[in-house]
Design a protein around this motif. Structure first.
Motif, PDB file in Angstrom:
ATOM      1  N   MET A 195      33.690 -18.943  36.459  1.00 18.31           N
ATOM      2  CA  MET A 195      35.053 -19.437  36.417  1.00 18.31           C
ATOM      3  C   MET A 195      36.040 -20.101  35.298  1.00 18.31           C
ATOM      4  N   HIS A 196      37.058 -20.185  35.435  1.00 13.99           N
ATOM      5  CA  HIS A 196      37.574 -21.234  34.200  1.00 13.99           C
ATOM      6  C   HIS A 196      39.147 -20.694  35.398  1.00 13.99           C
ATOM      7  N   THR A 197      39.636 -22.534  34.545  1.00 15.03           N
ATOM      8  CA  THR A 197      41.054 -22.309  35.543  1.00 15.03           C
ATOM      9  C   THR A 197      41.680 -23.714  34.972  1.00 15.03           C
ATOM     10  N   SER A 198      43.139 -23.059  35.003  1.00 16.74           N
ATOM     11  CA  SER A 198      44.197 -24.410  34.255  1.00 16.74           C
ATOM     12  C   SER A 198      45.817 -24.197  35.233  1.00 16.74           C
ATOM     13  N   VAL A 199      46.370 -24.898  35.148  1.00 20.70           N
ATOM     14  CA  VAL A 199      47.497 -25.222  36.110  1.00 20.70           C
ATOM     15  C   VAL A 199      48.206 -25.600  34.752  1.00 20.70           C
ATOM     16  N   GLU A 200      48.986 -24.728  35.349  1.00 22.51           N
ATOM     17  CA  GLU A 200      50.501 -25.060  34.317  1.00 22.51           C
ATOM     18  C   GLU A 200      51.559 -25.286  36.190  1.00 22.51           C
ATOM     19  N   GLN A 201      52.945 -25.994  35.537  1.00 17.42           N
ATOM     20  CA  GLN A 201      53.743 -26.351  36.754  1.00 17.42           C
ATOM     21  C   GLN A 201      55.404 -26.718  36.036  1.00 17.42           C
ATOM     22  N   SER A 234      40.126 -17.019  35.993  1.00 20.59           N
ATOM     23  CA  SER A 234      39.119 -16.101  35.126  1.00 20.59           C
ATOM     24  C   SER A 234      38.150 -16.610  35.275  1.00 20.59           C
ATOM     25  N   GLY A 235      37.734 -15.047  35.557  1.00 19.86           N
ATOM     26  CA  GLY A 235      35.940 -14.841  35.504  1.00 19.86           C
ATOM     27  C   GLY A 235      35.809 -14.458  37.052  1.00 19.86           C
ATOM     28  N   ARG A 236      34.753 -14.781  37.541  1.00 15.55           N
ATOM     29  CA  ARG A 236      34.338 -14.370  38.725  1.00 15.55           C
ATOM     30  C   ARG A 236      34.204 -15.558  39.523  1.00 15.55           C
ATOM     31  N   PHE A 237      35.423 -15.306  41.362  1.00 21.65           N
ATOM     32  CA  PHE A 237      35.872 -16.189  41.474  1.00 21.65           C
ATOM     33  C   PHE A 237      35.318 -16.120  42.625  1.00 21.65           C
ATOM     34  N   ASP A 238      34.117 -16.682  43.464  1.00 22.93           N
ATOM     35  CA  ASP A 238      33.754 -16.462  43.828  1.00 22.93           C
ATOM     36  C   ASP A 238      32.966 -18.312  44.846  1.00 22.93           C
ATOM     37  N   PHE A 239      31.695 -17.873  45.713  1.00 25.51           N
ATOM     38  CA  PHE A 239      30.788 -19.405  46.415  1.00 25.51           C
ATOM     39  C   PHE A 239      30.566 -20.347  45.096  1.00 25.51           C
ATOM     40  N   ASN A 240      30.431 -20.007  43.280  1.00 24.81           N
ATOM     41  CA  ASN A 240      29.866 -21.211  43.090  1.00 24.81           C
ATOM     42  C   ASN A 240      31.839 -21.844  41.898  1.00 24.81           C
ATOM     43  N   SER A 241      32.633 -21.109  42.337  1.00 22.85           N
ATOM     44  CA  SER A 241      33.350 -21.238  41.827  1.00 22.85           C
ATOM     45  C   SER A 241      34.497 -22.276  43.116  1.00 22.85           C
ATOM     46  N   HIS A 242      33.817 -23.304  44.073  1.00 25.47           N
ATOM     47  CA  HIS A 242      34.967 -23.425  45.144  1.00 25.47           C
ATOM     48  C   HIS A 242      35.079 -24.741  44.300  1.00 25.47           C
ATOM     49  N   LEU A 244      35.624 -10.921  42.967  1.00 26.22           N
ATOM     50  CA  LEU A 244      35.893 -12.043  43.851  1.00 26.22           C
ATOM     51  C   LEU A 244      35.476 -11.165  44.763  1.00 26.22           C
ATOM     52  N   ASP A 245      34.804 -12.940  45.778  1.00 29.16           N
ATOM     53  CA  ASP A 245      33.963 -11.778  47.674  1.00 29.16           C
ATOM     54  C   ASP A 245      34.801 -12.669  48.384  1.00 29.16           C
ATOM     55  N   SER A 246      33.827 -12.901  49.381  1.00 30.24           N
ATOM     56  CA  SER A 246      34.557 -13.469  51.071  1.00 30.24           C
ATOM     57  C   SER A 246      34.455 -14.637  50.906  1.00 30.24           C
ATOM     58  N   SER A 247      34.259 -15.915  50.415  1.00 28.59           N
ATOM     59  CA  SER A 247      33.470 -16.744  50.182  1.00 28.59           C
ATOM     60  C   SER A 247      35.313 -17.220  48.771  1.00 28.59           C
ATOM     61  N   ALA A 248      35.732 -16.513  48.057  1.00 25.63           N
ATOM     62  CA  ALA A 248      36.786 -16.432  47.689  1.00 25.63           C
ATOM     63  C   ALA A 248      38.246 -15.986  48.412  1.00 25.63           C
ATOM     64  N   LEU A 249      37.862 -15.254  49.031  1.00 25.34           N
ATOM     65  CA  LEU A 249      38.899 -15.347  50.020  1.00 25.34           C
ATOM     66  C   LEU A 249      39.269 -16.310  50.854  1.00 25.34           C
ATOM     67  N   GLY A 250      38.712 -16.820  51.566  1.00 22.37           N
ATOM     68  CA  GLY A 250      38.035 -17.887  52.280  1.00 22.37           C
ATOM     69  C   GLY A 250      38.765 -18.978  51.336  1.00 22.37           C
ATOM     70  N   MET A 251      38.851 -18.927  50.345  1.00 21.04           N
ATOM     71  CA  MET A 251      39.253 -19.986  49.482  1.00 21.04           C
ATOM     72  C   MET A 251      40.651 -20.273  49.303  1.00 21.04           C
ATOM     73  N   LEU A 252      41.066 -19.040  49.283  1.00 20.14           N
ATOM     74  CA  LEU A 252      42.621 -18.538  49.545  1.00 20.14           C
ATOM     75  C   LEU A 252      43.190 -19.609  50.586  1.00 20.14           C
ATOM     76  N   LEU A 253      42.632 -18.936  51.688  1.00 13.44           N
ATOM     77  CA  LEU A 253      42.778 -18.716  53.742  1.00 13.44           C
ATOM     78  C   LEU A 253      43.089 -20.631  53.176  1.00 13.44           C
ATOM     79  N   LEU A 254      42.399 -21.277  52.701  1.00 10.66           N
ATOM     80  CA  LEU A 254      42.252 -22.656  53.549  1.00 10.66           C
ATOM     81  C   LEU A 254      43.355 -23.815  52.238  1.00 10.66           C
ATOM     82  N   LEU A 255      43.322 -23.131  51.182  1.00  6.82           N
ATOM     83  CA  LEU A 255      44.660 -23.269  51.004  1.00  6.82           C
ATOM     84  C   LEU A 255      46.094 -22.896  51.094  1.00  6.82           C
ATOM     85  N   ARG A 256      46.107 -21.977  51.832  1.00  7.01           N
ATOM     86  CA  ARG A 256      47.153 -21.643  52.508  1.00  7.01           C
ATOM     87  C   ARG A 256      47.357 -22.620  53.394  1.00  7.01           C
ATOM     88  N   ASP A 257      46.448 -22.458  54.485  1.00  7.53           N
ATOM     89  CA  ASP A 257      46.555 -23.966  55.404  1.00  7.53           C
ATOM     90  C   ASP A 257      46.761 -24.945  54.485  1.00  7.53           C
TER      91      ASP A 257
END
Length: 101
Positions: free
Chosen positions: A1-7, A17-25, A54-67
């Motif tokens: 997965m590749h990430t970029s941040v804009e503000q 972009s790419g695969r959002f899974d456990f390896n992306s945490h 995206l898989d269940s670990s990606a869903l978990g990462m989104l929930l963690l960010l939300r919290d």
């Protein structure tokens, strides 16, 4: 997965972009961690337009960010959700937890 941040205008957009899974945490966490605690940011947007899986670990990462963001009384939304990614989010009822576009 590749990430970029804009503000811009109190909003941080984390583009994935790419695969959002456990390896992306680590990469996902690194993309937003230094933005937490900043008073000038009012909203976090996770742009999933480039994500093809995206898989269940990606869903978990989104929930963690939300919290974490909720502790700062800020909002998180998911953007550009399409195809299989949108389907997974719908099955997981993420529409009740996030604003999704």
């Amino acid at each position: 997965m590749h990430t970029s941040v804009e503000q811009d205008n109190g909003r941080a957009v984390v583009k994935l972009s790419g695969r959002f899974d456990f390896n992306s945490h680590r990469e996902f966490r690194a993309a937003y961690e230094n933005l937490l605690g900043r008073g000038d940011l009012k909203e976090f947007v996770v742009d999933l337009g480039g994500v093809d899986y995206l898989d269940s670990s990606a869903l978990g990462m989104l929930l963690l960010l939300r919290d974490k963001v909720a502790l700062e009384n800020k909002a998180v939304s998911l953007a550009n959700c399409q195809g299989n990614v949108r389907q997974v989010l719908d099955i997981a009822n993420f529409g009740k937890l996030f604003k999704i576009s």
